[in-house]
Motif scaffolding. Structure first.
Motif, mmCIF file in Angstrom:
data_model
loop_
_atom_site.group_PDB
_atom_site.id
_atom_site.type_symbol
_atom_site.label_atom_id
_atom_site.label_comp_id
_atom_site.label_asym_id
_atom_site.label_seq_id
_atom_site.Cartn_x
_atom_site.Cartn_y
_atom_site.Cartn_z
ATOM 1 N N PRO A 18 0.797 -1.232 0.000
ATOM 2 C CA PRO A 18 0.000 0.000 0.000
ATOM 3 C C PRO A 18 0.826 1.276 0.000
ATOM 4 N N GLU A 19 2.161 1.145 -0.147
ATOM 5 C CA GLU A 19 3.017 2.335 -0.074
ATOM 6 C C GLU A 19 2.687 3.327 -1.182
ATOM 7 N N ARG A 20 2.342 2.816 -2.355
ATOM 8 C CA ARG A 20 2.004 3.711 -3.470
ATOM 9 C C ARG A 20 0.802 4.584 -3.126
ATOM 10 N N LEU A 21 -0.243 3.973 -2.577
ATOM 11 C CA LEU A 21 -1.433 4.722 -2.192
ATOM 12 C C LEU A 21 -1.109 5.716 -1.088
ATOM 13 N N VAL A 22 -0.381 5.274 -0.077
ATOM 14 C CA VAL A 22 -0.057 6.148 1.056
ATOM 15 C C VAL A 22 0.726 7.365 0.580
ATOM 16 N N ASP A 23 1.747 7.142 -0.246
ATOM 17 C CA ASP A 23 2.544 8.262 -0.747
ATOM 18 C C ASP A 23 1.708 9.194 -1.613
ATOM 19 N N THR A 24 0.851 8.633 -2.444
ATOM 20 C CA THR A 24 0.000 9.457 -3.306
ATOM 21 C C THR A 24 -0.915 10.344 -2.479
ATOM 22 N N LEU A 25 -1.457 9.799 -1.409
ATOM 23 C CA LEU A 25 -2.332 10.581 -0.532
ATOM 24 C C LEU A 25 -1.544 11.660 0.221
ATOM 25 N N ILE A 26 -0.333 11.347 0.639
ATOM 26 C CA ILE A 26 0.504 12.343 1.304
ATOM 27 C C ILE A 26 0.835 13.484 0.337
ATOM 28 N N VAL A 27 1.177 13.135 -0.888
ATOM 29 C CA VAL A 27 1.437 14.167 -1.900
ATOM 30 C C VAL A 27 0.190 15.030 -2.105
ATOM 31 N N GLY A 28 -0.982 14.386 -2.155
ATOM 32 C CA GLY A 28 -2.223 15.147 -2.282
ATOM 33 C C GLY A 28 -2.398 16.124 -1.136
ATOM 34 N N ALA A 29 -2.045 15.697 0.065
ATOM 35 C CA ALA A 29 -2.151 16.570 1.234
ATOM 36 C C ALA A 29 -1.245 17.790 1.083
ATOM 37 N N PHE A 30 -0.039 17.593 0.590
ATOM 38 C CA PHE A 30 0.885 18.722 0.427
ATOM 39 C C PHE A 30 0.409 19.682 -0.660
ATOM 40 N N ILE A 31 -0.108 19.143 -1.754
ATOM 41 C CA ILE A 31 -0.595 20.012 -2.824
ATOM 42 C C ILE A 31 -1.758 20.865 -2.337
ATOM 43 N N GLU A 32 -2.679 20.252 -1.606
ATOM 44 C CA GLU A 32 -3.827 20.999 -1.074
ATOM 45 C C GLU A 32 -3.384 22.021 -0.027
ATOM 46 N N ALA A 33 -2.453 21.636 0.836
ATOM 47 C CA ALA A 33 -1.967 22.562 1.855
ATOM 48 C C ALA A 33 -1.261 23.750 1.215
ATOM 49 N N ARG A 34 -0.445 23.507 0.199
ATOM 50 C CA ARG A 34 0.256 24.613 -0.462
ATOM 51 C C ARG A 34 -0.742 25.501 -1.198
ATOM 52 N N SER A 35 -1.755 24.909 -1.827
ATOM 53 C CA SER A 35 -2.778 25.724 -2.491
ATOM 54 C C SER A 35 -3.452 26.636 -1.484
ATOM 55 N N CYS A 36 -3.821 26.075 -0.341
ATOM 56 C CA CYS A 36 -4.468 26.852 0.717
ATOM 57 C C CYS A 36 -3.556 27.995 1.157
ATOM 58 N N GLU A 37 -2.285 27.689 1.366
ATOM 59 C CA GLU A 37 -1.334 28.705 1.816
ATOM 60 C C GLU A 37 -1.174 29.803 0.781
ATOM 61 N N ARG A 38 -1.166 29.442 -0.490
ATOM 62 C CA ARG A 38 -0.988 30.460 -1.535
ATOM 63 C C ARG A 38 -2.237 31.330 -1.679
ATOM 64 N N PHE A 39 -3.415 30.740 -1.568
ATOM 65 C CA PHE A 39 -4.631 31.567 -1.579
ATOM 66 C C PHE A 39 -4.571 32.587 -0.447
ATOM 67 N N PHE A 40 -4.149 32.122 0.719
ATOM 68 C CA PHE A 40 -4.072 32.986 1.899
ATOM 69 C C PHE A 40 -3.054 34.109 1.691
#
Length: 200
Positions: free
Chosen positions: A108-130
């Protein structure tokens, strides 16, 4: 509205002021690439839904996320039309590629890493909007501020799913991708994009 403290702690660096200055110099590219990012976010969610159809919690959360991302795309497209910004093809930034290149291949490492990457992309988007909102005109500034709540929820959902489907703690992988994400943000880029580093 303030940026969630956990997002500030999750990301290892703030968006450089040089990038904000470049965003203000390229308002059309900012909107076009923002629209592209919303479509890509919806596409990523749908791809994961088809790839991991047996995971019911993931199906529900990503279905909701995809709908929200497409609604955000429609809102950006409406803003572009209102402002006479032509939606045209532009190249993608190297940001996501830099993160995806570290995703492991086995499950399941592929799924876990993909979800972690998704978290970073969303967090950075949020930070940039702010970071951007105070420098933009009232209409776009208000719109970007309105996105903070959903983007922060998407970050939290991705991170929670990564922990749910991992075989153990994910702190080490989160730390690994935090450093990769910081490097991507602080690395110079040849073209301005919503997730690019500052221009070289």
């Amino acid at each position: 509205m303030s940026l969630l403290p956990e997002i500030e702690n999750f990301l290892l660096c703030p968006t450089p002021r040089a990038w904000i200055d470049q965003a203000l110099q390229h308002p059309e590219i900012m909107l076009i690439d923002h629209a592209n990012c919303e479509k890509k976010a919806a596409s990523t969610a749908l791809t994961l839904m088809f790839r991991y159809v047996e995971k019911s919690d993931l199906q529900y959360k990503l279905s909701r996320l995809a709908r929200e991302e497409l609604r955000h795309f429609e809102q950006v497209a409406d803003l572009m039309k209102k402002r006479g910004v032509e939606y045209r093809p532009i190249s993608a930034s190297r940001y996501a590629q830099r993160l995806h290149g570290h995703i492991r291949k086995s499950e399941p490492e592929r799924l876990v890493d993909t979800l972690i990457v998704g978290a970073f992309i969303e967090a950075r988007s949020c930070e940039r909007f702010f970071r951007l909102a105070p420098f933009l005109d009232e209409e776009i500034g208000r719109f970007y501020t309105s996105l903070l709540k959903s983007e922060s929820r998407h970050y939290q959902d991705y991170l929670a799913m990564a922990q749910q489907y991992a075989n153990g703690p994910i702190d080490e992988r989160v730390g690994f991708f935090a450093e990769a994400e910081r490097d991507a943000i602080l690395s110079p880029d040849p073209e301005f994009r919503f997730h690019s580093g500052a221009l070289a």
